[in-house]
Design an enzyme around this catalytic site. Structure first.
Site: not given
Ligand code: GUN
Length: 302
Positions: A54, A98, A121
């Site tokens: 990311k 996350q 998100d």
């Molecule tokens: N963990 C796995 N996929 C995601 C996501 O799309 N966003 C977040 N914040 N955590 C994750």
């Protein structure tokens, strides 16, 4: 092989290129770039690898990016205070915590603390509500469903009046994508059925689908005889079914399988996403799109 491959790896490049150009233009005209912070708790290898990607992608498109790593035993109170700090930081347009979080931290409390206008998100209840209302009300569509819809649009698949069947009812994929597909608007206007673990005769529902979206987390769940000839099949499954040595790096890597029996399905479907290289790359791409949208909304530009 009869089906056209819908490759997330290719669509990702197109979208990241578009975002990079837009960021450069905003920098020139407004003197700012989008700021994204990712908060990582603990040292889970899967979470580290997602967050690293990311941050790398944010850097590539010209964002300011912060990776804020915190120890696994951070208190809930300290984490909430950290989020508040970024809520009040004008240079930050997107905040991502996350998931999953350690057991002693209440995930709901954490997600509800993120400013809905920085919730890239799209997990905050305010954004879930905005998504349900649809149209201009939508601020941050959750990244994986947004990526799925973008792939369907860019692959030129007709959605208006189409029968869409969604397999799975998770908050992250099943529920939001079902909602997005029946709304008014481009890449939508479909008739949607959601099927799940308690559904009777899964196969007969899937067989009706012009667009079949599978997010069940069960490797090879969907058999070729469940697919309508010519259908568009979107496989969201990322199931680790073993390990192998990478030819490129010589390191151990996971063997991934989707929720659809790809080799057989590709002979029947009209178009299909591979695993890996299908929906996966789209999630981070849409995170970048949402972060850019956050800055544009703050600057009141289209
Ligand atoms: N963990 C796995 N996929 C995601 C996501 O799309 N966003 C977040 N914040 N955590 C994750």
């Amino acid at each position: 092989m009869s089906a056209k491959l819908i490759k997330g790896t290719v669509i990702r490049e197109e979208i990241l290129e578009e975002i990079t150009k837009e960021v450069a233009k905003i920098k020139e005209t407004h003197g700012v770039v989008p700021g994204l912070v990712t908060i990582l708790i603990g040292e889970s290898p899967a979470s580290i690898s997602y967050v690293t990607l990311k941050i790398k992608t944010a850097h590539r498109v010209g964002f300011t990016e912060i990776q804020d790593s915190q120890p696994v035993d951070i208190s809930e109170e300290d984490l909430l205070a950290l989020i508040e700090k970024y809520n009040n930081d004008d240079s930050i347009n997107g905040i991502l915590v996350q998931l999953p979080l350690p057991k002693h931290i209440d995930e709901k409390k954490v997600l509800n603390t993120i400013d809905p206008d920085k919730d890239v998100d799209g997990f905050h209840p305010v954004n879930v509500g905005r998504l349900m209302i649809g149209g201009d009300e939508v601020k941050f569509p959750p990244c994986t469903p947004a990526g799925i819809q973008e792939m369907i649009i860019r692959a030129g698949v007709e959605t208006s009046g189409a029968e869409v069947v969604v397999v799975g009812r998770s908050n992250i994929v099943g529920k939001p994508i079902a909602n997005m597909m029946f709304q008014k608007g481009p890449g939508a206007n479909a008739t949607v059925t959601v099927v799940h673990t308690r559904t009777k005769n899964l196969a007969s529902h899937c067989k009706r689908a012009d667009i079949l979206i599978v997010a069940a987390g069960v490797p090879d769940l969907v058999k070729p005889e469940w697919i309508k000839p010519g259908a568009c099949v979107i496989d969201v499954g990322v199931n680790r079914v073993g390990e192998k040595i990478s030819e490129k790096t010589g390191k151990k890597i996971a063997v991934l399988k989707g929720d659809v029996d790809f080799d057989a399905a590709k002979e029947i479907a009209g178009s299909i996403t591979p695993v890996p290289g299908g929906v996966g790359p789209m999630t981070i791409t849409m995170l970048m799109k949402n972060t850019l949208k956050s800055l544009k909304s703050k600057l009141k530009i289209a």
